[in-house]
Scaffold this motif. Structure first.
Motif: not given
Length: 232
Positions: A79-80, A82-87, A89-90
């Motif tokens: 899950k991390q 998959v959401n690496l780019e979002v994380l 950016q955060q």
């Protein structure tokens, strides 16, 4: 029509177990031999269970639990990933936010200017300072806190404008324990006049590299003292 009712001749079975003492097991009747063999097999199974199989089964259960834990860990990391780019950016947004907050904290050299800004905010609204007393600096992990006891006199609306000006300063300043009262002499005379506002203004500054190093040294010493006391 007759029914077949098998009957066990317990008398003949008992006779097979009679007189076995002193005889070689190879010469025993069939039933005692079978009973002896069953007892030996049960004993071997019990010994094998106690000495080997039980440990193997416990280890197997542990491996099953470990496999389940690893599956859950893998799912979380997927899950991390998959959401690496979002994380990322955060993380960048948080870093920018922290940087903005740090810019609102003055350095040690800028504190005098900030105190002057607080004073000017009151004077600019026509308020009269009766007390402006900086207190003892309280050093935290990464910042220092300076409380300032203030007492002003003026009208209610000017107090509101003053607090608004304090909130709009480029540096962080908070007003705490605010009390607005009517002086006793005016209350007794029931006459109109200036009110009194008392508060604790708190401003903050970030620690420089030397101060941070000193805080870490003190924390390490306190931790070492705690461990030393625990050993005693």
């Amino acid at each position: 029509m007759s029914k077949f009712n098998p009957k066990i001749d317990f008398g003949s079975l008992g006779a097979q177990f009679a007189g076995l003492q002193g005889r070689h097991p190879g010469l025993w009747p069939t039933v005692p031999k079978a009973a002896l063999l069953a007892g030996l097999v049960a004993a071997v199974l019990a010994i094998a269970w106690a000495s080997y199989w039980r440990g193997q089964l416990d280890e197997l259960d542990g491996q099953v639990r470990e496999e389940e834990r690893l599956k859950q860990e893998f799912a979380g990391k997927m899950k991390q990933a998959v959401n690496l780019e979002v994380l990322r950016q955060q993380k960048e947004q948080v870093s920018q936010y922290v940087s903005q907050l740090e810019k609102q904290l003055p350095s040690k050299a800028e504190m005098d200017a900030l105190l002057s800004d607080i004073n000017q905010a009151g004077v600019g609204r026509g308020l009269q300072f009766e007390l402006f007393r900086p207190g003892q600096v309280v050093v935290r992990d990464y910042y220092a806190e300076l409380p300032i006891a203030i007492k002003l006199s003026g009208n209610y609306h000017d107090f509101g404008s003053f607090t608004s000006d304090i909130a709009n300063l480029p540096r962080i300043v908070t007003l705490n324990n605010v009390q607005i009262t009517l002086p006793e002499r005016q209350a007794a005379a029931s006459g109109a006049g200036p009110l009194t506002m008392e508060a604790i203004a708190k401003t903050f500054r970030y620690l420089d590299a030397e101060e941070i190093a000193e805080q870490r040294r003190l924390a390490a010493e306190a931790k070492a003292q705690t461990k030393k006391g625990a050993k005693r």
